[in-house]
Design a protein around this motif. Sequence first.
Motif, PDB file in Angstrom:
ATOM      1  N   PRO A  62       0.843  -1.200   0.000  1.00 33.03           N
ATOM      2  CA  PRO A  62       0.000   0.000   0.000  1.00 33.03           C
ATOM      3  C   PRO A  62       0.877   1.249   0.000  1.00 33.03           C
ATOM      4  CG  PRO A  62      -0.033  -1.048   2.159  1.00 33.03           C
ATOM      5  CD  PRO A  62       0.743  -1.952   1.247  1.00 33.03           C
ATOM      6  N   VAL A  63       0.474   2.245  -0.767  1.00 30.35           N
ATOM      7  CA  VAL A  63       1.238   3.487  -0.857  1.00 30.35           C
ATOM      8  C   VAL A  63       0.342   4.685  -0.621  1.00 30.35           C
ATOM      9  CG1 VAL A  63       2.985   2.531  -2.423  1.00 30.35           C
ATOM     10  CG2 VAL A  63       0.952   3.643  -3.368  1.00 30.35           C
ATOM     11  N   SER A  64       0.970   5.778  -0.274  1.00 29.34           N
ATOM     12  CA  SER A  64       0.287   7.050  -0.065  1.00 29.34           C
ATOM     13  C   SER A  64       1.136   8.146  -0.688  1.00 29.34           C
ATOM     14  CB  SER A  64       0.121   7.300   1.434  1.00 29.34           C
ATOM     15  OG  SER A  64      -0.232   8.644   1.686  1.00 29.34           O
ATOM     16  N   PHE A  65       0.505   9.227  -1.075  1.00 27.58           N
ATOM     17  CA  PHE A  65       1.249  10.339  -1.655  1.00 27.58           C
ATOM     18  C   PHE A  65       2.271  10.894  -0.674  1.00 27.58           C
ATOM     19  CE2 PHE A  65      -2.633  12.134   0.132  1.00 27.58           C
ATOM     20  CZ  PHE A  65      -2.143  13.163   0.910  1.00 27.58           C
ATOM     21  N   THR A  66       2.083  10.683   0.617  1.00 24.22           N
ATOM     22  CA  THR A  66       3.050  11.171   1.604  1.00 24.22           C
ATOM     23  C   THR A  66       4.366  10.393   1.547  1.00 24.22           C
ATOM     24  OG1 THR A  66       2.109   9.754   3.317  1.00 24.22           O
ATOM     25  CG2 THR A  66       1.243  12.006   3.162  1.00 24.22           C
ATOM     26  N   ASP A  67       4.382   9.287   0.823  1.00 25.49           N
ATOM     27  CA  ASP A  67       5.613   8.505   0.677  1.00 25.49           C
ATOM     28  C   ASP A  67       6.708   9.288  -0.041  1.00 25.49           C
ATOM     29  OD1 ASP A  67       4.469   6.356   1.978  1.00 25.49           O
ATOM     30  OD2 ASP A  67       3.930   5.301   0.132  1.00 25.49           O
ATOM     31  N   VAL A  68       6.345  10.365  -0.735  1.00 24.55           N
ATOM     32  CA  VAL A  68       7.380  11.166  -1.407  1.00 24.55           C
ATOM     33  C   VAL A  68       8.374  11.721  -0.396  1.00 24.55           C
ATOM     34  CG1 VAL A  68       5.909  11.771  -3.372  1.00 24.55           C
ATOM     35  CG2 VAL A  68       6.057  13.334  -1.424  1.00 24.55           C
ATOM     36  N   PHE A  69       7.966  11.855   0.852  1.00 21.94           N
ATOM     37  CA  PHE A  69       8.863  12.388   1.876  1.00 21.94           C
ATOM     38  C   PHE A  69       9.875  11.351   2.363  1.00 21.94           C
ATOM     39  CE2 PHE A  69       5.001  15.009   2.119  1.00 21.94           C
ATOM     40  CZ  PHE A  69       5.567  16.238   1.777  1.00 21.94           C
ATOM     41  N   ARG A  70       9.727  10.095   1.944  1.00 23.39           N
ATOM     42  CA  ARG A  70      10.695   9.052   2.318  1.00 23.39           C
ATOM     43  C   ARG A  70      12.066   9.315   1.710  1.00 23.39           C
ATOM     44  NH1 ARG A  70       7.824   3.845   0.498  1.00 23.39           N
ATOM     45  NH2 ARG A  70       9.955   3.103   0.566  1.00 23.39           N
ATOM     46  N   GLY A  71      12.161  10.156   0.709  1.00 21.03           N
ATOM     47  CA  GLY A  71      13.449  10.514   0.124  1.00 21.03           C
ATOM     48  C   GLY A  71      14.307  11.347   1.066  1.00 21.03           C
ATOM     49  N   PHE A  72      13.688  11.957   2.072  1.00 17.34           N
ATOM     50  CA  PHE A  72      14.456  12.747   3.032  1.00 17.34           C
ATOM     51  C   PHE A  72      15.291  11.858   3.948  1.00 17.34           C
ATOM     52  CE2 PHE A  72      11.191  15.885   1.879  1.00 17.34           C
ATOM     53  CZ  PHE A  72      12.033  16.927   1.506  1.00 17.34           C
TER      54      PHE A  72
END
Length: 189
Positions: A62-72
């Motif tokens: 499962p994914v969420s748009f907030t996963d983009v912050f995992r790059g930090f």
Amino acid sequence: MATLNIGDCLGAAWAQYRKNMLTHIVATVLVTAIGNLFFGLLTGPLLVGYMRMMRAEEAGQPVSFTDVFRGFDDFGPALLAALLAGILVAVGFCFCVLPGLLLLPLVPLALHEVADGEKDAIQAIKTAWGQLRPNLFMALICSFLISVFAGIGALLCGVGVLLTLPLAYLGAYHMARQMSGDPRVVIAL
């Protein structure tokens, strides 16, 4: 390294986009808005997070748009890889348009390496160059087609870019996946 099949790349991008369109649109808005707000400095880490989100989605997680912050989690390598690869592309454009165009895929390739766990930005760029060199012409065509898709959305009063820019990000991700020779590449979702 692996060769690039443009049809598979674009087909996989479309299939993944169609499967979870709203999440990709919101993730793209976040990457673009926050990246622009900070003069592009956060774009590298955000794109690394987005690539990790795409990989997790391919794996059925499962994914969420907030996963983009995992790059930090890898802020330093992501920022440095994006900046250095971007500088190389800019220098390529200074010498003539063609070298810049040929180097353009270096940015998503380097960020893909960071997303896959490379902690050294210079090594990420070296690996990306090793992947790009045997695929220069096909990567140029693939990047051009991805840019055309994104540009079509901009022609529709700018609003259409909300629908087409996620396809560009997905296309760049799948191009990097193929060129890295990653066996986990999923063609049909």
